[in-house]
Design an enzyme around this catalytic site. Structure first.
Site, PDB file in Angstrom:
ATOM      1  N   ASP A  44       0.856  -1.210   0.074  1.00  0.00           N
ATOM      2  CA  ASP A  44       0.142   0.011   0.049  1.00  0.00           C
ATOM      3  C   ASP A  44       0.672   1.453   0.066  1.00  0.00           C
ATOM      4  O   ASP A  44       0.433   2.375  -0.093  1.00  0.00           O
ATOM      5  CB  ASP A  44      -1.181   0.131   1.298  1.00  0.00           C
ATOM      6  CG  ASP A  44      -0.466  -0.079   2.850  1.00  0.00           C
ATOM      7  OD1 ASP A  44       0.915  -0.174   2.495  1.00  0.00           O
ATOM      8  OD2 ASP A  44      -0.958  -0.251   3.588  1.00  0.00           O
ATOM      9  N   SER A  45       2.171   0.927   0.146  1.00  0.00           N
ATOM     10  CA  SER A  45       3.182   2.193  -0.142  1.00  0.00           C
ATOM     11  C   SER A  45       2.937   2.796  -1.613  1.00  0.00           C
ATOM     12  O   SER A  45       3.198   4.025  -1.872  1.00  0.00           O
ATOM     13  CB  SER A  45       4.508   1.687  -0.217  1.00  0.00           C
ATOM     14  OG  SER A  45       4.664   0.587  -1.132  1.00  0.00           O
ATOM     15  N   ASP A  83      -0.831  -6.401  -0.320  1.00  0.00           N
ATOM     16  CA  ASP A  83      -1.356  -5.653   1.081  1.00  0.00           C
ATOM     17  C   ASP A  83      -2.677  -5.613   1.238  1.00  0.00           C
ATOM     18  O   ASP A  83      -3.463  -5.360   0.313  1.00  0.00           O
ATOM     19  CB  ASP A  83      -0.730  -4.177   0.976  1.00  0.00           C
ATOM     20  CG  ASP A  83       0.476  -4.442   2.085  1.00  0.00           C
ATOM     21  OD1 ASP A  83       0.777  -5.053   2.759  1.00  0.00           O
ATOM     22  OD2 ASP A  83       1.253  -3.324   1.843  1.00  0.00           O
ATOM     23  N   LYS A 111      -0.733  -9.711   3.145  1.00  0.00           N
ATOM     24  CA  LYS A 111       0.000  -9.078   4.208  1.00  0.00           C
ATOM     25  C   LYS A 111      -1.118  -8.264   4.704  1.00  0.00           C
ATOM     26  O   LYS A 111      -1.569  -7.285   4.033  1.00  0.00           O
ATOM     27  CB  LYS A 111       1.103  -8.383   3.716  1.00  0.00           C
ATOM     28  CG  LYS A 111       2.073  -7.772   4.905  1.00  0.00           C
ATOM     29  CD  LYS A 111       3.202  -7.047   4.471  1.00  0.00           C
ATOM     30  CE  LYS A 111       2.976  -5.799   4.058  1.00  0.00           C
ATOM     31  NZ  LYS A 111       2.310  -4.833   4.818  1.00  0.00           N
ATOM     32  N   GLU A 113      -1.546  -5.635   8.411  1.00  0.00           N
ATOM     33  CA  GLU A 113      -1.000  -5.125   9.555  1.00  0.00           C
ATOM     34  C   GLU A 113      -1.911  -5.086  10.666  1.00  0.00           C
ATOM     35  O   GLU A 113      -3.087  -5.085  10.786  1.00  0.00           O
ATOM     36  CB  GLU A 113      -0.986  -3.572   9.309  1.00  0.00           C
ATOM     37  CG  GLU A 113      -0.039  -3.119   7.894  1.00  0.00           C
ATOM     38  CD  GLU A 113       0.299  -1.738   7.995  1.00  0.00           C
ATOM     39  OE1 GLU A 113      -0.241  -0.702   8.677  1.00  0.00           O
ATOM     40  OE2 GLU A 113       0.666  -1.220   6.564  1.00  0.00           O
ATOM     41  N   GLU A 180       8.646  -3.960  11.048  1.00  0.00           N
ATOM     42  CA  GLU A 180       9.268  -2.844  10.556  1.00  0.00           C
ATOM     43  C   GLU A 180       9.361  -1.859  11.566  1.00  0.00           C
ATOM     44  O   GLU A 180       8.835  -1.603  12.621  1.00  0.00           O
ATOM     45  CB  GLU A 180       8.234  -2.280   9.593  1.00  0.00           C
ATOM     46  CG  GLU A 180       8.450  -0.714   9.323  1.00  0.00           C
ATOM     47  CD  GLU A 180       7.655   0.197   8.245  1.00  0.00           C
ATOM     48  OE1 GLU A 180       7.616   0.863   7.474  1.00  0.00           O
ATOM     49  OE2 GLU A 180       6.474  -0.936   7.856  1.00  0.00           O
TER      50      GLU A 180
END
Length: 262
Positions: A44-45, A83, A111, A113, A180
């Site tokens: 999502d960067s 993501d 992935k 978070e 991270e």
């Protein structure tokens, strides 16, 4: 030979390192995977490096699915991770639907978070045949909760919580963990405490694998680079050579070095 989850698991078992880079389109996906990089993350960067937002929060599942399909078309055998963007795992129904879309687009793993509260969601995804990478530490989707992009686990209480969360998510069925901006000492304890592969970004060389945003490792992200970033295009003759240098540096242990760690 295609890289699979089993490849990453074997690296963990053997003590060898594997490489991961973000990718967002077919052209770069071809370059990255052909260079020998083991896995590509449609992060999502993309909200920041492609769309120009100041955070990852505006990114949608449709955005990730579109770029995942692009990457899959250019892939030359790397594992593809995608993501789950902001709020897409807020409920189990959302997480299952979003994961279905991303896997159908070409992802081999999703992935997401969070922390220990993700355990039931991870278990349900696992039961439905979706491999999961659980992202811990500095989770950019929680930037407003953290009050900025800050290293996580610096004090004993938060470090112990990170370790407990990592163990809980691995026990729930997470196939891979991503740490991270975590201090090396905490990372070492997590890597030793779980049997699943651990990917790091700003988390030290103790991790089984390393990931960087493609734009960061090519030195083209505007502004001052983060401490954990290295420009691998510097001194190379081509972008392809930069990706190969990144892969080599991870696998020979020269990256990340002490100056890239917390």
């Amino acid at each position: 030979m295609a890289v699979t989850l089993r490849t990453l698991q074997q690296c963990k078992k053997d003590g060898s390192k594997f490489s991961v880079a973000t990718a967002y389109d077919a052209c770069f996906a071809t370059q990255i995977s052909a260079a020998g990089i083991d896995a590509m993350l449609i992060g999502d960067s993309l909200g920041m490096v492609l769309q120009g937002h100041d955070s990852t929060l505006p990114v949608t599942v449709a955005d990730i699915a579109y770029h995942t399909a692009c990457v899959a078309r250019g892939n030359q055998g790397a594992l593809i991770m995608a993501d789950l963007p902001f709020m897409s795992a807020a409920t189990l129904e959302r997480a299952l639907d979003a994961s279905h879309q991303l896997m159908a687009a070409g992802a081999n793993m999703v992935k997401l978070e969070g922390a220990g509260w993700l355990a039931p969601t991870i278990s349900a995804l696992k039961q439905n045949g979706v491999p999961v990478c659980a992202h811990l530490g500095l989770t950019p989707q929680s930037v407003n909760t953290f009050g900025g992009y800050r290293v996580q686990g610096r004090d004993e209480e938060t470090a112990n919580q990170l370790i407990a969360d990592a163990q809980a998510l691995a026990a729930a069925g997470a196939d891979v963990l991503l740490l991270e901006c975590v201090p090396r000492a905490v990372t070492a304890k997590i890597v030793a405490a779980v049997t699943v592969p651990v990917i790091g970004i700003g988390a030290g060389p103790e991790c089984d694998g390393q990931v960087l945003v493609m734009h960061d490792l090519l030195g083209i992200t505007p502004g001052k680079p983060a401490r954990f970033v290295k420009n691998f295009l510097d001194g190379q003759a081509s972008i392809s050579d930069a990706f190969k240098a990144y892969d080599t540096a991870i696998k020979d242990g020269s990256f990340p070095a002490a100056e890239h760690c917390f």
